[in-house]
Design a protein around this motif. Structure first.
Motif, short mmCIF file in Angstrom:
data_model
loop_
_atom_site.label_atom_id
_atom_site.label_comp_id
_atom_site.label_asym_id
_atom_site.label_seq_id
_atom_site.Cartn_x
_atom_site.Cartn_y
_atom_site.Cartn_z
N MET A 245 1.59 1.52 13.58
CA MET A 245 1.29 1.07 12.22
C MET A 245 -0.21 1.07 11.97
O MET A 245 -0.67 1.41 10.87
CB MET A 245 1.89 -0.32 12.02
CG MET A 245 3.43 -0.31 11.99
SD MET A 245 4.18 -1.90 12.42
CE MET A 245 3.86 -2.85 10.96
N VAL A 246 -1.00 0.69 12.96
CA VAL A 246 -2.47 0.76 12.81
C VAL A 246 -2.89 2.21 12.59
O VAL A 246 -3.74 2.52 11.73
CB VAL A 246 -3.18 0.17 14.04
CG1 VAL A 246 -4.69 0.43 13.95
CG2 VAL A 246 -2.90 -1.31 14.17
N LEU A 247 -2.28 3.11 13.36
CA LEU A 247 -2.62 4.53 13.22
C LEU A 247 -2.27 5.03 11.81
O LEU A 247 -3.03 5.81 11.21
CB LEU A 247 -1.88 5.34 14.27
CG LEU A 247 -2.29 6.81 14.44
CD1 LEU A 247 -3.76 6.91 14.83
CD2 LEU A 247 -1.43 7.50 15.49
N LEU A 248 -1.14 4.59 11.27
CA LEU A 248 -0.77 4.98 9.91
C LEU A 248 -1.74 4.39 8.90
O LEU A 248 -2.11 5.06 7.91
CB LEU A 248 0.66 4.51 9.61
CG LEU A 248 1.78 5.22 10.37
CD1 LEU A 248 3.13 4.56 10.09
CD2 LEU A 248 1.83 6.69 9.99
N ASP A 249 -2.16 3.14 9.11
CA ASP A 249 -3.15 2.54 8.21
C ASP A 249 -4.44 3.36 8.20
O ASP A 249 -5.09 3.51 7.16
CB ASP A 249 -3.46 1.11 8.66
CG ASP A 249 -2.44 0.10 8.14
OD1 ASP A 249 -1.47 0.52 7.50
OD2 ASP A 249 -2.62 -1.11 8.39
N ARG A 250 -4.81 3.89 9.35
CA ARG A 250 -6.07 4.63 9.45
C ARG A 250 -5.96 6.05 8.91
O ARG A 250 -6.95 6.60 8.43
CB ARG A 250 -6.51 4.72 10.93
CG ARG A 250 -6.99 3.43 11.52
CD ARG A 250 -7.42 3.65 12.97
NE ARG A 250 -8.41 4.71 13.10
CZ ARG A 250 -9.71 4.55 12.92
NH1 ARG A 250 -10.17 3.34 12.58
NH2 ARG A 250 -10.55 5.55 13.07
N THR A 251 -4.77 6.64 9.00
CA THR A 251 -4.69 8.08 8.74
C THR A 251 -3.98 8.45 7.43
O THR A 251 -4.34 9.43 6.80
CB THR A 251 -3.96 8.78 9.90
OG1 THR A 251 -2.69 8.15 10.11
CG2 THR A 251 -4.78 8.71 11.18
N VAL A 252 -2.97 7.70 7.04
CA VAL A 252 -2.22 8.11 5.84
C VAL A 252 -2.28 7.08 4.73
O VAL A 252 -1.60 7.23 3.71
CB VAL A 252 -0.74 8.42 6.18
CG1 VAL A 252 -0.63 9.50 7.22
CG2 VAL A 252 0.00 7.16 6.64
N GLY A 253 -3.07 6.03 4.93
CA GLY A 253 -3.33 5.11 3.83
C GLY A 253 -2.30 4.02 3.61
O GLY A 253 -2.28 3.39 2.55
N THR A 254 -1.45 3.77 4.61
CA THR A 254 -0.58 2.60 4.50
C THR A 254 -1.42 1.34 4.60
O THR A 254 -2.63 1.39 4.86
CB THR A 254 0.48 2.61 5.61
OG1 THR A 254 -0.19 2.65 6.87
CG2 THR A 254 1.40 3.81 5.47
#
Length: 596
Positions: A245-254
C-alpha cells in the motif's frame, strides 16, 4: 505411561520420494530441490549478508564516536555519500536503516529459519525432504533478488532508504528517490519468500513425521520452527500488504496513508484522507511477532544444545512447548506497546501494557527450565555449549530490559532512546546471534562431515562475549541519559556531550566485536577442508539427524526410522550409555523415566 503412537505417515510416499541421482551441476548445487543443499545455500548466503550488515554498523559507530572525522577508506566512497571521507547526514540515515533491514530480513530470520529449518526439520522428524521441494527452492531464489534490490538503493539517485526500518508514512510516502521503492519491493519479495517457507515447514511437520514421532516426541527446535512458521504465515501477509500500500501511495497516487492537507516545507500533498497511524498498526502487528520469529527458533536450538551437553533431559519438556506457544500467542496482542506515544486512549494502552507484561511469565518458565536442565548435569563446555549458555544469560538481560518498555509510563520516557537500541540488540544479537553460533558449531559436523576447531571456537566465543557486552550494555546508560536513537552527531547537544566518552568506548568495542568474527570465518571455511572428520554422532546425541551419516545421504536415511523415545533421554537408567537414541528400542516407553 505413554503409548508409542505411529502418526499418519505415508511410508509409500517416503519410499518413492527420491531425488534424481544423476544431476548436472546447476540442478545439484544451484537450483537444487534437496532441503540440505538449500539449507547450506541459506547458510552461506546469510553469512555473507552478516558481513555486509556488520560493515554498515561499523560505519554508523564511527560516525557516533568521531562525528565529522574522515572515515578510514572513506575517500573511496562517492561524494554523494561521504565527500572527503566525511559521512553526510543523508548517508548516515541510509546506513542505520539498511543495517537494520539487512540484519532482520537477510540475516537473522533467513539464517535461523531458512538455514537451520531447511537442513534440520526433515532430518529431525525422519522425513526424506520437505513437503514441497520446488516451493522450497523458489523461497531461496526469491531471497536473492530481494537482497540485491534492497542494496541497489545505494546506487540510485537519492541513496538507499533512510527513513528507518519502520518506514513510517507520511515520510516514506512523500520522500523522493528510488531508494525507498527499492526497499519496499525488496520487503515484498522477502515476504513472499518467508511465506513459501512457512507453508512448507507447517505441511512437512504435520504430515511427514516418521512412525512413532508424535508431536510430543519432536525436538524443541522443530517445535520452535513449527510455531515460528505459524507466526510467519499469519503475520507476514499483513506487513506485505502494508508495504504494498505504501508503494501504491508512492507510485500510482493512492492515499492509504497520506492525510488530507499535508504540508511539508512549501509543498502541499493532495492526500485524500489516508491515515498514517493505520500503517503503524499494520506494521507492528507483523513486527512485534517478528521479534519472536527472530528468537523462538533460537530458543529451540539452545534447548537442544543445552540438553545434549549437560547430558540431561530437558527440564519440563511440555512446559517448554506450552511456553513457546504462549509467547507466540501473546505476541499477537501486544503490538500497541510500540505506539504508546501515538496518543492512544490510556485504557487501551493499559491493556497492551498488561498483555505485554504477561509475556514475562512463559519467558521466565523457559529460563528456569534451562537452568533446571543444567542443574546437576555433566556439562561439556564445547563451543556450541558456551554460546548456548551465553544465549540464556544475554536473553535474561534483554528480557528484563523489555519489562521496562512494557510499562507505558516508563516507555514514554525512554522511547526512541538508546535504551531501546540496547534492548533490541540484547535480544537479537546477544540472543539470536548467540543461538545461531551455537547451532552452527553444533550442526556443522552433520552439515559438512567435519568438526570446527574447538580452540578457535573458544577464542571466537570469548572475544564475542566480552566485546558484545562492551557494545550494548553502555547503551542503557546513553538511553537513560536521553541520547536519541538515529542521531547523526550527539556532540551537537549540550545534554549529551558528557556522554561522548561512552560513545567512543562503544565504538572501540564494536570494532573488537567485528574483528572477533574473523577467527570464526577462518574456522568455518578452513574446517570445510582441514577440519577433523566427524563420525555420524560426534556429540553422542539422541535425535534422528545423528542416526544417519555425516553429511546425510541424498534421501537422509537408508530406511525411514521408527521412533521409540523422546529426544532428550540422556543419563537414562534404561541403558548403560548416557544417551538413548530415539531409534533405539529398549522395550518400554522410556519417556516415563523423565516424565515427558
Amino acid at each position: 505411561m505413554h503409548a508409542t503412537p505411529v502418526v499418519g505417515h505415508d511410508m509409500a510416499h517416503d519410499e518413492q520420494h527420491v531425488h534424481e541421482q544423476e544431476l548436472g551441476f546447476l540442478r545439484k548445487y544451484v537450483f537444487s530441490t534437496d532441503h540440505k543443499v538449500i539449507g547450506r545455500q541459506f547458510l552461506f548466503t546469510t553469512l555473507f549478508f552478516f558481513i555486509i550488515g556488520g560493515w554498515l554498523a561499523m560505519m554508523v559507530r564511527w560516525q557516533l564516536a568521531w562525528p565529522g572525522a574522515p572515515m578510514p577508506l572513506g575517500k573511496l566512497l562517492p561524494k554523494a555519500m561521504a565527500p572527503g571521507g566525511i559521512m553526510l547526514p543523508e548517508f548516515y540515515n541510509s546506513l542505520f536503516t539498511m543495517h537494520a533491514s539487512v540484519m532482520i530480513f537477510f540475516v537473522i530470520i533467513p539464517l535461523l529459519v531458512g538455514a537451520f529449518g531447511n537442513f534440520i526439520v526433515p532430518l529431525h522428524i525422519g522425513a526424506r525432504d520437505m513437503a514441497f521441494p520446488r516451493l522450497n527452492m523458489y523461497s531461496y531464489w526469491l531471497f536473492w533478488p530481494a537482497a540485491v534490490i534492497a542494496l541497489a538503493g545505494f546506487a540510485v539517485e537519492g541513496g538507499a532508504m533512510g527513513g528507518g526500518w519502520t518506514a513510517y508514512p507520511p515520510l516514506s510516502v512523500v520522500t523522493e528517490g528510488l531508494g525507498i521503492n527499492c526497499w519496499l519491493i525488496a520487503v515484498l519479495l522477502v515476504g513472499f519468500s518467508s511465506l513459501a517457507g512457512a507453508v512448507n515447514y507447517i505441511t512437512t511437520i504435520v504430515n511427514m513425521r516418521a512412525p512413532g514421532m508424535s508431536f510430543f516426541r519432536m525436538p524443541l527446535t522443530v517445535w520452535a520452527l513449527f510455531i515460528t512458521s505459524l507466526l510467519t504465515a499469519l503475520a507476514t501477509p499483513v506487513l506485505t500488504a502494508a508495504v504494498g500500500m505504501v508503494l501504491l501511495d508512492r507510485t500510482v497516487g493512492t492515499s492509504f496513508f497520506l492525510p488530507q492537507g499535508l504540508v511539508v516545507g512549501e509543498t502541499m500533498f493532495h492526500g485524500q484522507g489516508g491515515n498514517p497511524l493505520l500503517f503503524q498498526h499494520l506494521f507492528w502487528f507483523y513486527s512485534h511477532p517478528a521479534v519472536y520469529i527472530m528468537i523462538l527458533p533460537g530458543m529451540g536450538v539452545v534447548s537442544d544444545v543445552l540438553s545434549t551437553f549437560s547430558r540431561k533431559p530437558i527440564f519440563g519438556y511440555r512446559a517448554m512447548v506450552y511456553s513457546l506457544s504462549a509467547i507466540a500467542g501473546l505476541g499477537f496482542v501486544v503490538w500497541g506497546h510500540h505506539m504508546f506515544q501515538s496518543g492512544m486512549n490510556p485504557i487501551l494502552g493499559t491493556t497492551f501494557m498488561v498483555s505485554t507484561t504477561f509475556i514475562a511469565l512463559p519467558s521466565a518458565i523457559k529460563t528456569f527450565n534451562w537452568l533446571g536442565t543444567l542443574w546437576g548435569g555433566t556439562i561439556r563446555f564445547t563451543t556450541a555449549m558456551c554460546f548456548a549458555l551465553s544465549f540464556v544469560s544475554m536473553f535474561v538481560i534483554g528480557g528484563l530490559s523489555g519489562i521496562f518498555m512494557a510499562s507505558s509510563a516508563v516507555d514514554i520516557y525512554i522511547h526512541d532512546t538508546y535504551f531501546i537500541v540496547a534492548h533490541i540488540h540484547y535480544v537479537l544479537f546477544a540472543g539470536s546471534a548467540m543461538a545461531i553460533f551455537a547451532g552452527i558449531y553444533y550442526w556443522y559436523p552433520k552439515m559438512f562431515g567435519r568438526t570446527m576447531n574447538e580452540l578457535w571456537g573458544k577464542i571466537h566465543f570469548w572475544l564475542t562475549f566480552v566485546s558484545l557486552n562492551g557494545v550494548f550494555f553502555p547503551m542503557h546508560v546513553l538511553g537513560m541519559g536521553g541520547m536519541m536513537r538515529r542521531i547523526y552527531d550527539p556532540t551537537q547537544y549540550a545534554h549529551l556531550q558528557h556522554l561522548q566518552p561512552i560513545n567512543v568506548f562503544i565504538t572501540i568495542s564494536a570494532f573488537v566485536l567485528g574483528v572477533a568474527q574473523i577467527p570464526f570465518m577462518i574456522n568455518f571455511l578452513g574446517s570445510l577442508r582441514w577440519g577433523k572428520v566427524a563420525g555420524d554422532n560426534p556429540w553422542q546425541a539422541n535425535t534422528l539427524e545423528w542416526q544417519t551419516t555425516s553429511p546425510p545421504i541424498p534421501e537422509n536415511f537408508e530406511t525411514i526410522p521408527v521412533v521409540h523415545h523422546g529426544p532428550y533421554e540422556y543419563s537414562s537408567p534404561l541403558t548403560d550409555e548416557d544417551y538413548l537414541p530415539q531409534t533405539q528400542d529398549v522395550g518400554v516407553a522410556s519417556e516415563s523415566a523423565h516424565g515427558h
